[in-house]
Design an enzyme around this catalytic site. Structure first.
Site, short mmCIF file in Angstrom:
data_model
loop_
_atom_site.label_atom_id
_atom_site.label_comp_id
_atom_site.label_asym_id
_atom_site.label_seq_id
_atom_site.Cartn_x
_atom_site.Cartn_y
_atom_site.Cartn_z
N ASP A 286 0.84 -1.19 0.00
CA ASP A 286 0.00 0.00 0.00
C ASP A 286 0.88 1.25 0.00
OD1 ASP A 286 -2.19 -1.65 0.19
OD2 ASP A 286 -2.40 -1.42 2.36
N MET A 287 0.37 2.32 -0.55
CA MET A 287 1.14 3.56 -0.62
C MET A 287 1.65 3.99 0.75
SD MET A 287 0.06 7.28 -2.21
CE MET A 287 -1.14 7.67 -0.94
#
Length: 226
Positions: A55-56
């Site tokens: 995930d970012m």
């Protein structure tokens, strides 16, 4: 450029910083990513070097393939769950004492099509995510946890952390009941806090896999920066 920990003619291993996309997003303003930077830096790299994602807001170890053969090999390893991954996280709260010091979480989730990219619990149509966890310490009303995922579902660790505890017959059939600290989707954080430098406390700290060319097992460690 993310920190490069290892590279050869077939693979690259990096420490992705929090706040960087793993692969380009859909909009023009979200094209910068770890995958794009790998493509630009390594001459001859295939068009899509990514074989997995973080995930970012998650930091830590990622492996990229530079060749078609390496991509195929690593993708099979991920599909067969033979690649070993370990994460370190700090949860926003103290987990239920009944959970003990370690355990296994097995829950089914799916995409909420009306609220993308949010995932929701669905015991009928969801895909099973399996996570082993070990409690490291409790401090300042937070719990430090080691996660060892056996599957790689979207937002798996964040969901397994935040999902309520559900004890039946003396066993927990739910999650840990405490979201990851700094989680904007499933926790108590927000965009303003992230803009001010507060990050989600989830980090991919260990990665082990067979080299796609030689079969030699490689182990990488990157300590959590929190």
């Amino acid at each position: 450029m993310p920190e490069i920990l290892y590279s050869d003619k077939s693979i690259v291993v990096i420490n992705k910083p929090a706040g960087m996309l793993s692969v380009p997003g859909r909009s023009l303003g979200m094209q910068d990513s770890a995958a794009l930077r790998i493509r630009k830096k390594f001459h001859g790299c295939i068009e899509q070097p990514s074989v997995h994602r973080l995930d970012m807001d998650t930091s830590g170890l990622m492996v990229f393939a530079l060749t078609v053969e390496a991509h195929r090999n690593l993708s099979i390893q991920f599909s067969n769950s033979t690649i070993k991954k370990t994460y370190i996280s700090v949860l926003d709260g103290i987990i239920d004492k009944r959970l003990g010091a370690s355990g296994r979480i097995e829950l089914k989730f799916r995409l909420d099509i009306d609220n993308r990219p949010y995932q929701i619990f669905d015991s009928v149509n969801g895909k099973t995510g399996i996570t082993l966890w070990n409690k490291i310490e409790e401090k300042n009303d937070r719990t430090r946890i080691e996660f060892i995922p056996h599957t790689g579902r979207t937002h798996q660790l964040r969901l397994h952390s935040a999902h309520p505890v559900n004890f039946m017959d003396g066993l927990n059939h739910g999650g840990l009941g405490c979201p990851v600290a700094g989680d904007r989707l499933y926790g108590n954080s927000n965009d303003d806090e992230h803009a001010a430098g507060i990050r989600m406390l989830l980090h991919a700290s260990e990665l082990e896999f067979a080299h796609p060319d030689t079969g030699e097992y490689l182990h990488f460690f990157c300590a959590a920066p929190f």
